[in-house]
Enzyme design. Structure first.
Site, short mmCIF file in Angstrom:
data_model
loop_
_atom_site.label_atom_id
_atom_site.label_comp_id
_atom_site.label_asym_id
_atom_site.label_seq_id
_atom_site.Cartn_x
_atom_site.Cartn_y
_atom_site.Cartn_z
N LEU A 54 26.24 43.10 0.05
CA LEU A 54 27.32 43.05 1.05
C LEU A 54 28.63 43.50 0.41
CD1 LEU A 54 26.58 39.60 2.72
CD2 LEU A 54 25.75 41.87 3.35
N ALA A 96 31.25 45.27 2.54
CA ALA A 96 32.03 45.92 3.61
C ALA A 96 33.39 45.28 3.81
CB ALA A 96 31.24 45.88 4.91
N GLY A 97 33.55 44.07 3.33
CA GLY A 97 34.79 43.33 3.60
C GLY A 97 36.00 43.97 2.93
N ARG A 107 42.36 38.53 0.89
CA ARG A 107 43.09 37.68 -0.05
C ARG A 107 43.50 38.41 -1.33
NH1 ARG A 107 38.52 33.11 0.49
NH2 ARG A 107 37.40 34.93 1.30
N GLY A 137 31.33 39.68 10.24
CA GLY A 137 30.78 38.53 9.50
C GLY A 137 29.57 38.92 8.68
N THR A 138 29.19 38.01 7.77
CA THR A 138 28.13 38.34 6.82
C THR A 138 26.76 38.49 7.48
OG1 THR A 138 28.17 35.97 6.29
CG2 THR A 138 29.22 37.44 4.71
N GLY A 195 31.13 27.63 1.12
CA GLY A 195 30.35 26.95 2.15
C GLY A 195 29.65 25.74 1.52
N ASN A 203 27.17 26.83 -1.41
CA ASN A 203 26.35 28.02 -1.21
C ASN A 203 26.92 29.16 -2.06
OD1 ASN A 203 24.98 30.25 -0.15
ND2 ASN A 203 26.36 30.37 1.65
C1 UD1 Z 1 30.62 33.44 1.75
C2 UD1 Z 1 29.73 32.43 2.46
C3 UD1 Z 1 29.95 31.05 1.85
C4 UD1 Z 1 29.67 31.11 0.36
C5 UD1 Z 1 30.50 32.19 -0.30
C6 UD1 Z 1 30.05 32.37 -1.74
C7 UD1 Z 1 29.61 33.28 4.75
C8 UD1 Z 1 30.05 33.09 6.16
N1 UD1 Z 1 30.08 32.41 3.86
O1 UD1 Z 1 31.96 33.07 2.00
O2 UD1 Z 1 29.10 30.10 2.47
O3 UD1 Z 1 29.97 29.85 -0.21
O4 UD1 Z 1 30.31 33.45 0.36
O5 UD1 Z 1 30.82 33.31 -2.41
O6 UD1 Z 1 28.81 34.14 4.46
N2 UD1 Z 1 31.18 41.07 4.01
C9 UD1 Z 1 30.68 42.16 4.69
N3 UD1 Z 1 30.88 42.24 6.02
C10 UD1 Z 1 31.51 41.26 6.73
C11 UD1 Z 1 32.00 40.14 6.02
C12 UD1 Z 1 31.82 40.07 4.65
O7 UD1 Z 1 30.10 43.06 4.10
O8 UD1 Z 1 31.62 41.42 7.96
C13 UD1 Z 1 30.95 41.00 2.55
C14 UD1 Z 1 32.23 40.91 1.76
O9 UD1 Z 1 32.66 42.23 1.39
C15 UD1 Z 1 31.81 40.12 0.54
C16 UD1 Z 1 30.68 39.25 1.05
O10 UD1 Z 1 30.25 39.82 2.27
O11 UD1 Z 1 31.31 40.95 -0.47
C17 UD1 Z 1 31.12 37.80 1.29
O12 UD1 Z 1 32.17 37.79 2.23
P1 UD1 Z 1 33.43 36.84 2.08
O13 UD1 Z 1 34.33 37.06 3.23
O14 UD1 Z 1 34.02 36.96 0.74
O15 UD1 Z 1 32.74 35.41 2.24
P2 UD1 Z 1 33.24 34.01 1.70
O16 UD1 Z 1 34.36 33.53 2.54
O17 UD1 Z 1 33.49 34.09 0.24
CA CA Z 2 33.66 35.74 -1.22
#
Ligand code: UD1
Ligand code: CA
Length: 463
Positions: free
Chosen positions: A9, A11-12, A16, A79-80, A141, A170
């Site tokens: 993953l 894409a975010g 922050r 979202g993830t 999480g 998590n």
């Molecule tokens: C996420 C988990 C959380 C966990 C934490 C660990 C979710 C909802 N929460 O939170 O339970 O404790 O990781 O580090 O998953 N991303 C995408 N597309 C999206 C959103 C995110 O590709 O639409 C990618 C981001 O680039 C990143 C990863 O997913 O690499 C995690 O996303 P992030 O927003 O950092 O999640 P956390 O709030 O850290």
């Molecule tokens: Ca993260």
């Protein structure tokens, strides 16, 4: 071993980080964040890899040169769970297990991933999560358990005060059976504080289907630490650097001040090399044995053989230096420079695409560009190879045992044979045959008492 697929993953935006650059491109140990996770996953030899990109997708794709993976575009970061669902077409007909990694969790180790997969298969789980117990679980999480069993995951932003006390978190790294995963993702809703589709929600979905959810707790919580802020990035950089420095010291390298020694993961150093403060070894730099780096050195993709001495303050980029050479202080070796054994490059010397034979010296204030020099030649102070006329670059060739007098300019293209002698302050425009002396015919004139007369004159004109 069953078929394993990987989804990373990435894409975010990484809000922050407060950055125009996508978070996963920020560098750790010289390498973009997401490549750390990707490399760990590649060690497992997966049959398919999908990297989900969105924010700065083109730049992220450019950061990886291989063609052994599929790039999946997530247009909007919903979202993830939504991110993983975007990879569904890549895994059409795939019935193995899928490892899901976060591009912002860089220190994850392949052994841990293997253990996670083993746990998943041993338990015949639908989904297995990597978890950790943290002193400070803030931001992660939380794992909500019901009579010891994992019940669901609640995000920090959705957690009650009581749930925020939970220290089991998590890690954002999962293994899921493909036939379970994609249908489950379609069932995830965005009814939460962030209006996002949460990947961790597949845990509750698996349980509601009567399937098994397993977990593996990491021993070293650093492995699962995510990077969300610049401060976290700096902290991890520091801890990664300490680890790298310890590794090299354990292998017989002296670091006079490890706190100001920055060695990237791709660099290697030979035994009994001594490295002074503020040294940066970047990219694929290779340092031989018994070298001395006095300090304030910035090396990128440089190759040093054994017993090379880099005196204080040098910059070396994409160059090679053979045994026994002495460089600096204050020298700049640019790409394509290749120095033979026992070459001396002194202060304020710049070299680019310069090949110097064994024992050749250029000790002071010199520019050597696009030039090949033989062995045991001496390039005097202030020598310039004029390689550029404003339109094109030209090459110079200088033979063995050549003496170039101070303040000479060699106008390329030009060839000086062996044993040539260039008199001081000569502008050489034509080729010089072996053994010849070359000098400019300029008459030296002298006027006795000139200074005194000049001073009198100046005084006279002063009002
Ligand atoms: C996420 C988990 C959380 C966990 C934490 C660990 C979710 C909802 N929460 O939170 O339970 O404790 O990781 O580090 O998953 N991303 C995408 N597309 C999206 C959103 C995110 O590709 O639409 C990618 C981001 O680039 C990143 C990863 O997913 O690499 C995690 O996303 P992030 O927003 O950092 O999640 P956390 O709030 O850290
Ligand atoms: Ca993260």
């Amino acid at each position: 071993m069953n078929d394993i697929g990987v989804i990373v993953l990435a894409a975010g935006q990484g809000t922050r980080m407060k950055s125009d650059i996508p978070k996963v491109l920020h560098r750790l140990g010289g390498t973009p964040l997401f490549l750390h996770a990707l490399r760990a996953a590649q060690q497992l030899e997966p049959s398919r890899i999908a990297v989900i990109v969105g924010h700065g997708a083109v730049a992220v794709q450019q950061a990886y040169s291989g063609d052994d993976l599929s790039w999946v575009i997530q247009e909007k970061q919903l979202g993830t769970a939504h991110a993983v669902l975007c990879a569904k077409p890549t895994f059409l007909g795939f019935t193995g297990d899928i490892l899901i990694l976060s591009g912002d969790v860089p220190l994850i180790h392949e052994n841990t991933l293997k253990r996670l997969i083993d746990q998943h298969r041993g338990q015949q789980a639908a989904v297995t999560l990597l978890t950790a117990k943290l002193e400070d679980p803030k931001g992660y999480g939380r794992i909500v358990r019901d009579k010891q069993q994992i019940a669901r995951i609640v995000e920090e932003k959705d957690a009650s005060d009581l749930q925020k006390q939970i220290r089991e978190v998590n890690a954002g790294i999962y293994v899921a059976a493909a036939p379970f995963l994609f249908p489950a993702l379609s069932r995830v809703s965005d009814q939460n504080r962030q209006r996002e589709y949460y990947l961790p929600d597949i845990v509750a979905i698996a349980l509601s289907e009567g399937q098994t959810v397993a977990n593996l707790q990491v021993d070293d919580a650093r492995e699962m630490t995510g990077i969300n802020t610049r401060e976290e990035l700096a902290r991890m950089e520091k801890s990664l650097q300490e680890e790298i420095n310890r590794k090299w010291m354990a292998q017989g390298v002296t670091l006079k001040d490890p706190t100001t020694t920055y060695i990237e993961q791709g660099a290697t150093i030979g035994k009994d090399t001594v490295i002074g403060p503020n040294t940066h070894l970047c990219g694929t730099t290779v340092i031989g044995e018994r070298c001395r780096i006095d300090g304030s050195a910035y090396l990128t993709d440089a190759q040093l053989d054994d017993e090379v001495h880099l005196r204080f303050s040098v910059v070396l980029t994409s160059c090679r230096v053979a045994n026994g050479a002495i460089i600096g202080p204050f020298a700049h070796l640019r790409p394509g420079t290749d120095l033979g054994r026992n070459v001396h490059i002194g202060n304020f010397v710049e070299a680019k695409e310069a090949r110097l034979g064994d024992g050749t010296k250029a000790n002071h204030l010199t520019y050597l560009g696009d030039v090949t020099i033989g062995r045991d030649s001496n390039i005097g102070a202030g020598t310039i190879t004029c390689n550029y006329d404003g339109f094109q670059k030209y090459k110079s060739k200088i033979g063995d045992r050549v003496q170039v007098g101070s303040d000479s300019t060699l106008v390329a293209p030009i060839t000086l044979g062996d044993d040539v002698y260039v008199a001081t302050a000569t502008t050489v425009r034509h080729d010089v045959p072996d053994g010849a002396l070359v000098f400019n015919d300029r008459q030296e004139r002298l006027r006795e008492g000139w200074t005194e007369q000049k001073r009198m004159k100046m005084k006279g004109t002063k009002k």
